[in-house]
Every structure is written in structure tokens, then in C-alpha cells.
Scaffold this motif. Structure first.
Motif, PDB file in Angstrom:
ATOM      1  N   TYR A   7      -1.083  11.381  -4.030  1.00  0.00           N
ATOM      2  CA  TYR A   7      -1.128  10.259  -4.915  1.00  0.00           C
ATOM      3  C   TYR A   7      -2.393  10.374  -6.036  1.00  0.00           C
ATOM      4  O   TYR A   7      -1.731  10.205  -7.170  1.00  0.00           O
ATOM      5  N   ASP A  20      -5.916   4.283   8.320  1.00  0.00           N
ATOM      6  CA  ASP A  20      -5.061   4.474   9.686  1.00  0.00           C
ATOM      7  C   ASP A  20      -5.766   4.111  10.972  1.00  0.00           C
ATOM      8  O   ASP A  20      -5.269   3.284  11.784  1.00  0.00           O
ATOM      9  N   LEU A  65      -0.391   5.182   0.587  1.00  0.00           N
ATOM     10  CA  LEU A  65      -0.452   5.630   1.887  1.00  0.00           C
ATOM     11  C   LEU A  65       0.756   6.749   2.140  1.00  0.00           C
ATOM     12  O   LEU A  65       0.748   7.815   2.925  1.00  0.00           O
ATOM     13  N   ASP A  66       1.843   6.675   1.558  1.00  0.00           N
ATOM     14  CA  ASP A  66       3.244   7.474   1.844  1.00  0.00           C
ATOM     15  C   ASP A  66       3.188   8.656   0.971  1.00  0.00           C
ATOM     16  O   ASP A  66       3.779   9.623   1.249  1.00  0.00           O
ATOM     17  N   ASP A  67       2.220   8.962  -0.010  1.00  0.00           N
ATOM     18  CA  ASP A  67       2.608  10.030  -1.085  1.00  0.00           C
ATOM     19  C   ASP A  67       0.979  10.813  -0.784  1.00  0.00           C
ATOM     20  O   ASP A  67      -0.167  10.459  -1.364  1.00  0.00           O
ATOM     21  N   VAL A  69      -7.456   7.762   3.468  1.00  0.00           N
ATOM     22  CA  VAL A  69      -6.030   7.476   4.021  1.00  0.00           C
ATOM     23  C   VAL A  69      -6.236   7.472   5.768  1.00  0.00           C
ATOM     24  O   VAL A  69      -5.604   6.441   6.503  1.00  0.00           O
ATOM     25  N   TYR A 110       0.828  -1.327  -0.105  1.00  0.00           N
ATOM     26  CA  TYR A 110      -0.181   0.172   0.006  1.00  0.00           C
ATOM     27  C   TYR A 110       0.880   1.076  -0.155  1.00  0.00           C
ATOM     28  O   TYR A 110       0.425   2.382   0.129  1.00  0.00           O
ATOM     29  N   ALA A 111       2.149   1.084   0.234  1.00  0.00           N
ATOM     30  CA  ALA A 111       3.043   2.172   0.251  1.00  0.00           C
ATOM     31  C   ALA A 111       2.712   3.443  -0.837  1.00  0.00           C
ATOM     32  O   ALA A 111       2.733   4.732  -0.130  1.00  0.00           O
TER      33      ALA A 111
END
Length: 237
Positions: free
Chosen positions: A38, A131, A33-35, A127, A29-30
Motif C-alpha cells: 500500500y 492486528d 490492511l489488505d494490500d 499493520v 480500512y481494507a
């Protein structure tokens, strides 16, 4: 009909499958979730994210499988504990599925034509939903089921008591940590979050390995599982 040995091995396997798929699924999922931008990007990473979603679904189904296989065994000792364990495992699986859907919804936003600031806001919200499911599923819901299973294993001696004690210690620690994360004392993905999650991981993996290699303790199995199941009385008017 499954033998006790087969049941133990299957449960041990499902514990390992659930742990592996959960970790790999989260890593997949990076890109989502990290951008934070996105949904405004040109690439979707659809295949990678879909693979992560499938792995997390396998994780959820594995947890349900553990609950189904352990229910009749735990019921031999306590029907209320069996129901409680199954209920919290099902709750954990349901919360995981909500997290899967929220991530896939972000991919849908990314593929929408004319992505703008409103899409970015919606993505951030989804997101956040993921979380929170990561906190309420593998933490708040996992802690009670771990405690109930630890209590059952401790009382029945189906596995060595040190494994059961580890579960009894890990469960309240995990719940307390989740509460601290909820109130913003520290982040779930942090040093303290990792340290407080380590005991429950050690408990599940030690239990899984023992069930795979040794199975249920023979003496305890004979005492608990090889005797007639208790019959619930039915009142007839």
C-alpha cells in the motif's frame, strides 16, 4: 437527570452504534490492511481510511458511554464490579484508539515523498500493531467486561436471565478463543474465530434490542434502582 427508561434505551442504542461502526470501520480500512504494498502505491484512499478511523472512534466513545451510564447502576449491586466493568471498557476503548493511530500512520507513510523498502517495513509493522489491537481490544478486554455485566444482570434480573446467561457463557469462550489465537492455533479472522465471537455478538445485540424495546424489568428496577443508594462509610480520625 436520566430516567431508568431513558438510560436503558441510550445504553441499547450505544451497543448497536458500537457494533455497526466497528464493522464498517474495519471494512473501510481494507485498502490499508489488505494490500502489503500500500505505501508504495500512487493512491492514498485517505478519505475512506479517515472515515473508517472516525467510525472506530465513534465505536470507542460509545463503549465509554456505556461504561459511564452503567457505572452508577452496577454500583448499586457491587462497587468493585462497577469499577471492573468501567475499567475493562475503558481499556478496550484505549486499545481501539491505538489501532486507529497505527492505521492513520500507514496513510502518512503512503503520502511521504520517496517511499521505499523502509516505508514498506514500517507499514507492515503498523499493520501488525493494528492486528494485535484487534485481538486485545475486542477480545481480551471485552471478555471480562462481558462476564461482569452478565453476572450483574443475572443477579439483579434487570433483563431476562437467558440474556445474562448468554453473556456468562460467551465471555470465557471469547477469552479462550483469544488465547488460542495468541498462541497461533488459528487466525482471529477465520471460521473458528468467527464461531467463537458469535455468542458475544448475539449477547450484545439481544441485550441492546431488549433495552431499546422493553428497558429494565420493572420489578427488578424498583428493587435495585428505586431504593436509596448505599452510603460508603467514612472513617473520621
Amino acid at each position: 437527570m436520566l430516567t431508568h427508561r431513558t438510560t436503558a434505551r441510550t445504553v441499547g442504542t450505544l451497543f448497536i452504534v458500537a457494533a455497526v461502526t466497528a464493522v464498517i470501520g474495519l471494512l473501510a480500512y481494507a485498502p490499508v490492511l489488505d494490500d502489503p504494498d500500500y505505501v508504495l502505491g500512487a493512491t492514498t484512499h485517505r478519505t475512506q481510511v479517515a472515515a473508517g478511523a472516525l467510525l472506530e472512534l465513534v465505536c470507542a466513545l460509545s463503549l465509554i458511554g456505556i461504561a459511564v451510564l452503567m457505572f452508577p447502576i452496577v454500583r448499586r449491586r457491587s462497587e468493585s464490579a462497577a469499577l471492573g466493568y468501567a475499567a475493562f471498557r475503558l481499556l478496550e476503548s484505549a486499545v481501539i484508539v491505538v489501532g486507529i493511530i497505527s492505521v492513520l500512520a500507514i496513510v502518512t507513510l503512503n503520502e511521504s515523498v520517496g517511499a521505499d523498502q523502509s516505508h514498506l517495513t514500517a507499514s507492515a509493522l503498523l499493520v501488525a500493531v493494528h492486528d494485535w489491537t484487534f485481538l486485545f481490544g475486542p477480545n481480551f478486554a471485552l471478555a471480562p467486561s462481558t462476564f461482569l455485566m452478565g453476572w450483574f444482570l443475572y443477579r439483579t434480573r434487570l433483563v431476562p436471565r437467558p440474556i445474562a446467561v448468554l453473556g456468562l457463557v460467551a465471555a470465557p469462550l471469547l477469552f479462550a478463543s483469544a488465547a488460542l489465537v495468541l498462541f497461533g492455533v488459528y487466525d482471529q479472522v477465520s471460521v473458528w474465530g468467527g464461531l467463537t465471537a458469535l455468542p458475544v455478538f448475539a449477547y450484545e445485540m439481544s441485550l441492546a434490542v431488549w433495552l431499546l424495546v422493553k428497558g429494565f424489568q420493572p420489578v427488578a428496577t424498583a428493587r435495585l434502582l428505586d431504593t436509596p443508594a448505599p452510603v460508603t462509610p467514612v472513617l473520621v480520625r
